[in-house]
Write an enzyme that holds these catalytic residues in place. Structure first.
Site, short mmCIF file in Angstrom:
data_model
loop_
_atom_site.label_atom_id
_atom_site.label_comp_id
_atom_site.label_asym_id
_atom_site.label_seq_id
_atom_site.Cartn_x
_atom_site.Cartn_y
_atom_site.Cartn_z
N ASN A 90 39.71 43.99 45.44
CA ASN A 90 38.73 44.01 44.36
C ASN A 90 39.40 43.83 43.01
OD1 ASN A 90 36.91 44.50 46.36
ND2 ASN A 90 36.82 46.71 46.03
N VAL A 91 38.68 43.21 42.10
CA VAL A 91 39.22 42.97 40.75
C VAL A 91 38.58 43.95 39.75
CG1 VAL A 91 39.89 40.57 41.14
CG2 VAL A 91 37.54 41.07 40.41
N ASP A 92 37.79 44.89 40.31
CA ASP A 92 37.25 45.93 39.41
C ASP A 92 38.27 47.07 39.35
OD1 ASP A 92 35.16 46.70 42.17
OD2 ASP A 92 36.74 48.03 41.47
N HIS B 42 44.35 40.71 44.31
CA HIS B 42 43.71 39.54 43.69
C HIS B 42 43.58 39.70 42.18
CE1 HIS B 42 41.70 38.80 47.87
NE2 HIS B 42 42.98 38.48 47.85
N CYS C 202 47.61 34.45 29.21
CA CYS C 202 47.70 33.18 28.47
C CYS C 202 48.12 32.04 29.42
CB CYS C 202 48.73 33.31 27.35
SG CYS C 202 48.97 31.76 26.49
N CYS D 89 51.93 30.76 27.43
CA CYS D 89 53.18 31.54 27.45
C CYS D 89 53.16 32.65 28.50
CB CYS D 89 53.43 32.13 26.06
SG CYS D 89 52.18 33.37 25.57
N CYS E 57 45.34 32.54 22.74
CA CYS E 57 46.48 33.46 22.69
C CYS E 57 46.93 33.64 21.24
CB CYS E 57 47.62 32.85 23.52
SG CYS E 57 49.16 33.77 23.45
N PRO F 88 29.01 48.31 57.27
CA PRO F 88 27.70 48.31 57.94
C PRO F 88 27.59 47.19 58.99
CG PRO F 88 27.46 48.09 55.53
CD PRO F 88 28.90 48.05 55.84
N1 APR Z 1 29.89 49.84 52.32
C1 APR Z 1 30.85 49.24 53.07
N2 APR Z 1 30.88 47.91 53.30
C2 APR Z 1 29.89 47.18 52.78
C3 APR Z 1 28.84 47.72 52.00
C4 APR Z 1 28.87 49.12 51.77
N3 APR Z 1 27.93 49.74 51.04
N4 APR Z 1 28.00 46.71 51.63
C5 APR Z 1 28.52 45.57 52.15
N5 APR Z 1 29.63 45.85 52.85
C6 APR Z 1 30.53 44.95 53.57
C7 APR Z 1 29.89 43.69 54.09
O1 APR Z 1 29.37 43.92 55.40
C8 APR Z 1 31.10 42.74 54.13
O2 APR Z 1 31.77 42.85 55.39
O3 APR Z 1 31.50 44.53 52.62
C9 APR Z 1 32.03 43.28 53.04
C10 APR Z 1 32.10 42.38 51.82
O4 APR Z 1 32.70 41.18 52.23
P1 APR Z 1 32.99 40.07 51.13
O5 APR Z 1 31.80 39.89 50.27
O6 APR Z 1 33.56 38.90 51.88
O7 APR Z 1 34.11 40.73 50.21
P2 APR Z 1 35.67 40.81 50.49
O8 APR Z 1 35.93 41.02 51.95
O9 APR Z 1 36.20 41.82 49.55
O10 APR Z 1 36.17 39.34 50.05
C11 APR Z 1 37.56 39.13 50.05
O11 APR Z 1 37.19 36.97 49.05
O12 APR Z 1 36.00 35.71 47.53
C12 APR Z 1 37.21 36.33 47.76
O13 APR Z 1 38.68 37.15 46.13
C13 APR Z 1 37.44 37.42 46.73
O14 APR Z 1 38.53 39.56 47.04
C14 APR Z 1 37.52 38.70 47.55
C15 APR Z 1 37.90 38.19 48.93
ZN ZN Z 2 50.42 32.36 24.75
#
Ligand code: APR
Ligand code: ZN
Length: 245
Positions: free
Chosen positions: A99-101, A116, A124, A127, A145, A212
């Site tokens: 996750n990027v959060d 990620h 930038c 640089c 920048c 799920p």
């Molecule tokens: N709790 C747990 N799992 C959940 C929930 C929940 N409340 N809601 C959805 N999910 C599950 C879905 O079933 C799915 O398997 O979370 C998963 C989300 O999958 P993705 O959307 O593919 O996300 P992620 O696996 O993090 O993607 C990986 O792909 O697009 C790139 O860089 C992006 O980091 C990301 C990477």
């Molecule tokens: Zn710069």
């Protein structure tokens, strides 16, 4: 099953976690795949890769500024809090997240590896200077920048880009040390993240999946709990606490 999982966690010597967008879903941050996933509405080829940015930086920046707004205003949910508590109890040693959060950190987790990158970081294109931001940039104009004048980009890893090597190395090292790994909220289809739990498996360790839906990892997981990360992680934490106190 939750009771058995809590026992496995209590008996672990080095527990880690791999998390994906699903653990932030209950903080109202959209996932990428599945019914209301971001990639259903937007084409990653147009937004989340270097060619798209080179072609139309303003369009890409507008999308990321929107995502930054959502993430910066989101709150950690029960899943993030449970992971942070397990770390505070000295049981969870590290979280590797796709996750990027920054919700793991805002829930109190200290040892978080961002495979990620992070929406908190801006870099930038000239640089390489990078820094953390509190607010999303106003777009237009394109953020420049202050050191060299080149345009800035989001500090995330785009499709086709290398993951930060030092982070990836540390992530594999964490998995080599793990005897138990919790894999929560990921569709387990994006590499190299999806291979990390298999390191634990290869070393004879235990995989606990929380999702799920079924994923490609479900058949190799020792425990595959069908449920939302918020509820399941909270239940696991309360079983662990009951056993400890
Ligand atoms: N709790 C747990 N799992 C959940 C929930 C929940 N409340 N809601 C959805 N999910 C599950 C879905 O079933 C799915 O398997 O979370 C998963 C989300 O999958 P993705 O959307 O593919 O996300 P992620 O696996 O993090 O993607 C990986 O792909 O697009 C790139 O860089 C992006 O980091 C990301 C990477
Ligand atoms: Zn710069």
């Amino acid at each position: 099953m939750v009771k058995d999982v809590a026992e496995v966690i209590l008996n672990s010597t080095y527990l880690t976690a791999l998390t994906g967008a699903g653990v932030s879903a209950e903080s109202n941050i959209p996932t990428f795949r599945g019914k209301d996933g971001l990639w259903n509405k937007y084409r990653p080829e147009e937004l989340a890769n270097p060619q798209a940015f080179a072609k139309d930086p303003e369009k890409v920046w507008k999308w990321y500024a929107w995502r930054m707004e959502k993430v910066f205003n989101a709150k950690p949910n029960k899943a993030h809090i449970a992971f942070a508590e397990l770390e505070k109890l000295g049981i969870l040693k590290a979280i590797v997240t796709q996750n990027v959060d920054d919700l793991h950190e805002r829930a109190g987790s200290k040892n978080v590896l961002h495979l990620h990158g992070s929406l908190r970081v801006v870099r930038c294109t000239g640089c390489g200077f990078e820094f953390e931001v509190e607010e999303p940039p106003e777009i237009p104009p394109l953020p420049a920048c202050e050191r060299c004048g080149s345009i800035l980009r989001p500090g995330v890893v785009w499709f086709g880009e290398m993951l930060p090597p030092e982070v990836l190395d540390r992530a594999f090292m964490e998995m080599e040390r793990s005897d138990v790994v919790i894999v929560a909220g990921t569709s387990a289809v994006v590499q190299p993240a999806a291979s990390l739990p298999l390191v634990v498996k290869r070393n004879g360790g235990i995989i606990i999946e929380v999702n799920p839906s079924r994923t490609p990892l479900s058949e190799v997981a020792d425990f595959s709990i069908r449920g939302k990360a918020g509820e399941v992680m909270e239940e696991i934490l309360s079983e662990v606490r009951k056993a400890l106190f």
